[in-house]
Design a protein around this motif. Structure first.
Motif, PDB file in Angstrom:
ATOM      1  N   TYR A 381       1.023  -1.045  -0.133  1.00 33.00           N
ATOM      2  CA  TYR A 381      -0.187  -0.088   0.090  1.00 33.00           C
ATOM      3  C   TYR A 381       0.819   1.109  -0.011  1.00 33.00           C
ATOM      4  N   ALA A 382       1.852   1.188   0.741  1.00 31.37           N
ATOM      5  CA  ALA A 382       2.925   2.379   0.946  1.00 31.37           C
ATOM      6  C   ALA A 382       3.328   2.517  -0.624  1.00 31.37           C
ATOM      7  N   ALA A 383       3.802   1.572  -1.318  1.00 30.61           N
ATOM      8  CA  ALA A 383       4.484   1.704  -2.484  1.00 30.61           C
ATOM      9  C   ALA A 383       3.130   2.424  -3.533  1.00 30.61           C
ATOM     10  N   GLN A 384       2.132   1.745  -3.534  1.00 28.10           N
ATOM     11  CA  GLN A 384       1.129   2.081  -4.349  1.00 28.10           C
ATOM     12  C   GLN A 384       0.731   3.678  -4.184  1.00 28.10           C
ATOM     13  N   MET A 385       0.641   3.999  -2.803  1.00 27.02           N
ATOM     14  CA  MET A 385       0.347   5.436  -2.572  1.00 27.02           C
ATOM     15  C   MET A 385       1.497   6.371  -3.249  1.00 27.02           C
ATOM     16  N   ASP A 386       2.773   5.893  -3.309  1.00 24.91           N
ATOM     17  CA  ASP A 386       3.569   6.624  -3.616  1.00 24.91           C
ATOM     18  C   ASP A 386       3.645   6.721  -5.140  1.00 24.91           C
ATOM     19  N   GLU A 387       3.233   5.827  -5.695  1.00 21.58           N
ATOM     20  CA  GLU A 387       3.010   5.962  -7.141  1.00 21.58           C
ATOM     21  C   GLU A 387       2.019   6.720  -7.627  1.00 21.58           C
ATOM     22  N   ALA A 388       0.582   6.769  -6.793  1.00 26.51           N
ATOM     23  CA  ALA A 388      -0.378   7.366  -7.193  1.00 26.51           C
ATOM     24  C   ALA A 388      -0.065   8.682  -6.892  1.00 26.51           C
ATOM     25  N   ARG A 389       0.861   9.398  -5.669  1.00 29.45           N
ATOM     26  CA  ARG A 389       0.890  10.516  -5.499  1.00 29.45           C
ATOM     27  C   ARG A 389       2.024  11.110  -6.840  1.00 29.45           C
ATOM     28  N   GLY A 390       2.758  10.248  -7.057  1.00 34.76           N
ATOM     29  CA  GLY A 390       3.848  10.838  -8.274  1.00 34.76           C
ATOM     30  C   GLY A 390       2.919  10.955  -9.596  1.00 34.76           C
ATOM     31  N   ARG A 394       2.165  14.898 -11.751  1.00 33.73           N
ATOM     32  CA  ARG A 394       2.561  14.931 -13.150  1.00 33.73           C
ATOM     33  C   ARG A 394       1.331  15.257 -13.843  1.00 33.73           C
ATOM     34  N   HIS A 395       0.043  14.453 -13.417  1.00 37.37           N
ATOM     35  CA  HIS A 395      -1.085  14.663 -14.421  1.00 37.37           C
ATOM     36  C   HIS A 395      -1.977  15.536 -13.833  1.00 37.37           C
ATOM     37  N   PHE A 396      -2.153  16.095 -12.712  1.00 37.99           N
ATOM     38  CA  PHE A 396      -3.194  16.827 -12.136  1.00 37.99           C
ATOM     39  C   PHE A 396      -2.907  18.384 -12.093  1.00 37.99           C
TER      40      PHE A 396
END
Lengths: 485, 485
Positions: A381-390, A394-396
């Motif tokens: 979950y920590a890794a996914q959270m990080d990817e999502a925030r990344g 970039r895209h928001f």
């Protein structure tokens, strides 16, 4: 670069500061790998132990993360959400309009054609020990075929309650099996706790933003709600809370001091102790929603506020729905001075939990596989959270802010330019993407340009497409270009 | 003896009357076998069909019962319980003293050393399709391993709700899957229904005696209770109810018109129609507890009152806890005009039911084995009820009265000589026998010398020893010798 020991602070702390600065100024950009331990030790002319301690401090602060067999990486950083200062909160009577919106969200969630990026509803068994749980069920059915034909009565599986008590120690709670009441998920625990400590017409304090289902739940019980200022990183404002308690404006408080939903923040240890002291002093029951306590990213876990409950005014509510078996909806509560009342209320409200499911969880916890599973789940979950925030960075739209959660799998995103997130939600629904607009989580206007996102879904092409598409639409609607494009 | 057709009534009816008389005057004593069909036909000089029809009439009246591969037997007969006439019921505010008594009962029930003769908690998987259910669970886990790792959301298993709707037709209810809300057992259905249609301070009408958990449930919701006179064979007094409705003394009514708990009685069809008409006319919601509807001893089943619900004022609540899987605590409700409100209340109160358990029941119902299983279960419970009533006639104090249930597995026993059944309960506890004193089921004094007994336990030596011992102690305490000793 050499770091020498001074009188001011120990060596490892100064190294941590140096590294944190290097991260902030971009020497180590988000996603990059920090130097290996030995290289760093030799570079800074310190011992390996000093480097390890410094890295652990940075990890504690959420600046870097350890990836197994790979090293330490800088976590992606977004501007944090600013706290909203509202020292004079107003009382609201939550209506049912939110409920209609939630139902639209659930309907989309239930529909296989929709891609969800917001709900805290794990959808993938890959993350959960389904194979092991299945084996336990099958073995239970073989060994105790009578189980299904026996009426389950309160207080329910002694094995499960014993294991719960044993594991609660990790969160600083010293409980016995007899102090634990099994419930139909955390939702029922919250519902019963509220019914036990309030009467219709009472006012209940909540964090802002808070768990969206609290509003219709409070409304269904005839309770009004007072939103108490909450900092996106520090959690509940204790000064504001103390004012409210002094003025006797609330008869109970519901809070999620650890890995808060929807923001992901955790109160500091001193704040948790102060909160416990405060509710015991003012004798106002705190219903502590501990749903994500075991999914904190750092170890050792920050204790539950219940750990500091001197006179039993704290009711700790939680469930295994986010940690072991999302389907089971098996939860529990430790009710302190309200224990007996809560056990009785559970009993006359929905009697008891299935022994098949409770014993299955009891055996799973006994088997010792839980810690291993939790470590994997946290890392994932920590890794996914990080990817999502990344991806959001970039895209928001540029200027988008997001919280940096300390656990769980949800976080809070505030968009720039007064973007109407309910409108965005409806536009996205047409493209079969489903998010939960911020308006669901607060009665204040603050939620209008916000949304909660969730990383409980597998981070596959479909999920990342949906995130990108959400960002693109948000850019289009707000007229603001994407962050780092 | 020859029976010839006359103008007054058809042949089979006259044969039924003749046989009923023979039963009542002791020609065929309780427990004895009636003549085989062909022998009876030749003896009375009528056709085999005429005998079959007559036997079916007697079966419908509860005088005889068919035992598979064995023939027709006379059911044991005890004097019925007399109705208590109370045309001006008084409002009570139910306290929590009953709850303490119930908890003592549950604790004994949970203890393997105690023999239970009273609780409606099936304890034996022999009676339930545990092997088949186990196979379905295992197969589901194989085919859909993701099930455990997926968060269950409302409205829950479409398969189960569709099957429920299909089967509701047997009870005269025409429902769609969309009109059904899954719940955590019947207890939660009742709780939600009460919360949906009342506000604290309201008064709720109930049968007397009634399901014991209703009292603490109503108390927990801040509701007062009005006991409405109830006949042990005919059920709720509709004249008394109409008076109460006219005077607007209740805001809701909870009733169990079919195989009532604790008496086992079923209202007549005209009464059920009148009840439905009445609550729709006065627009007072009826919460129909249909828990034992499918366990009626006679076929076709007497319809639910909900079958005659013209304007949606009836909420039908029930569960599969007594019919398929006691452990699962899976129930449902059909809420009529309150459907939407109930679905939302369920959702904010405990969210949803496990899909693993719901789909398992759905598959079981789909498989078609349910009717077969129900027939066995009805036969078994009817036979056990008969045996138990026979033992009471022999071993309980002379003058003991018992109801003659039309379904389910509980019945109501009133002892002579103002015997204090709570005292009897405590004496029996010392001998590790557990019953439920009548005082639990009513706020009136009527319950003091009464008890509910249950036949959901296997009728083994232990159970029959406990029944005999209860009788012996009752004789000792009342100073009245046993019935037919």
């Amino acid at each position: 670069m050499s770091i020498s020991e001074t009188e001011e602070s120990p060596l490892y702390q100064r190294l941590a500061v140096t590294l944190a600065e290097a991260i902030h100024c971009g020497t180590y950009p988000p996603g990059s790998r920090l130097p290996a331990i030995r290289r760093c030790a030799s570079h800074h002319q310190v011992s390996v132990n000093t480097v390890l301690t410094a890295y652990r401090i940075l990890e504690d602060r959420g600046l870097i993360e350890a990836r197994p067999q790979s090293g330490y990486y800088v976590r992606s950083v977004l501007p944090s959400v600013k706290a909203v200062s509202r020292l004079h909160p107003t009382v609201h009577s939550p209506g049912s309009d939110k409920l209609a919106l939630i139902e639209t969200v659930f309907a989309a969630q239930n529909h296989p054609d929709y891609t969800n990026i917001s709900l805290a509803c794990p959808q993938n068994s890959d993350f959960y020990p389904t194979a092991k749980i299945s084996r336990i069920i099958s073995s239970l059915l073989r060994r105790e075929p009578m189980l299904i034909g026996r009426y389950a009565l309160p207080p329910g599986s002694q094995r499960l309650r014993r294991e719960i008590a044993r594991r609660a120690l990790d969160l600083g709670m010293s409980l016995t099996a007899e102090e634990i009441t099994l419930t139909h998920g955390c939702m029922e625990a919250l519902q019963l706790a509220l019914r036990a400590v309030t009467t219709p017409g009472d006012c209940v304090g909540v964090e802002t933003p808070t768990y969206f289902y609290l509003f219709p739940l409070l409304a269904s019980l005839g309770l009004s709600v007072l939103e108490i200022p909450t900092d996106p990183q520090q959690g509940l404002s204790l000064d504001a809370l103390e004012l409210v308690l002094q003025e006797k404006r609330i008869q109970a408080l519901v809070a999620m001091p650890t890995a808060q939903n929807p923001m992901g923040c955790t109160m500091t240890l001193p704040d948790k102790k102060r909160l416990a002291k405060m509710v015991n002093h003012y004798q106002v029951p705190l219903i502590e929603d501990g749903l994500y306590c075991e999914l904190q990213f750092n170890w050792p876990l920050s204790p539950a506020v219940k750990a500091f409950d001197s006179d039993g005014w704290i009711i700790h509510c939680t469930s295994f729905t986010k940690t072991i078996a999302p389907d089971f909806h098996l939860g529990w509560m430790a009710g302190g001075r309200f224990h007996e009342k809560l056990a009785r209320l559970k009993s006359v409200s929905s009697l008891a939990e299935s022994r098949l499911l409770s014993e299955t969880l009891g055996h799973f916890l006994e088997s010792g596989g839980y810690d291993h599973h939790l470590r994997n789940l946290r890392r994932r979950y920590a890794a996914q959270m990080d990817e999502a925030r990344g991806m959001i960075a970039r895209h928001f739209p540029a200027g988008t802010r997001a919280t940096q959660p300390s656990g769980g799998f949800v976080f809070w995103v505030e968009l720039p330019g007064r973007l109407d997130c309910v409108a965005l939600f409806h536009r996205l629904l047409q493209e079969k993407i489903c998010l939960t607009p911020g308006a669901l989580y607060t009665l204040s206007e603050r939620g209008n340009s916000a949304m909660r996102l969730s990383c409980c879904y597998p981070f596959d092409d479909r999920y990342s497409w949906a995130l990108k598409r959400t960002g693109a639409l948000a850019c289009e609607m707000s007229g603001i270009a994407a962050g780092s494009e």
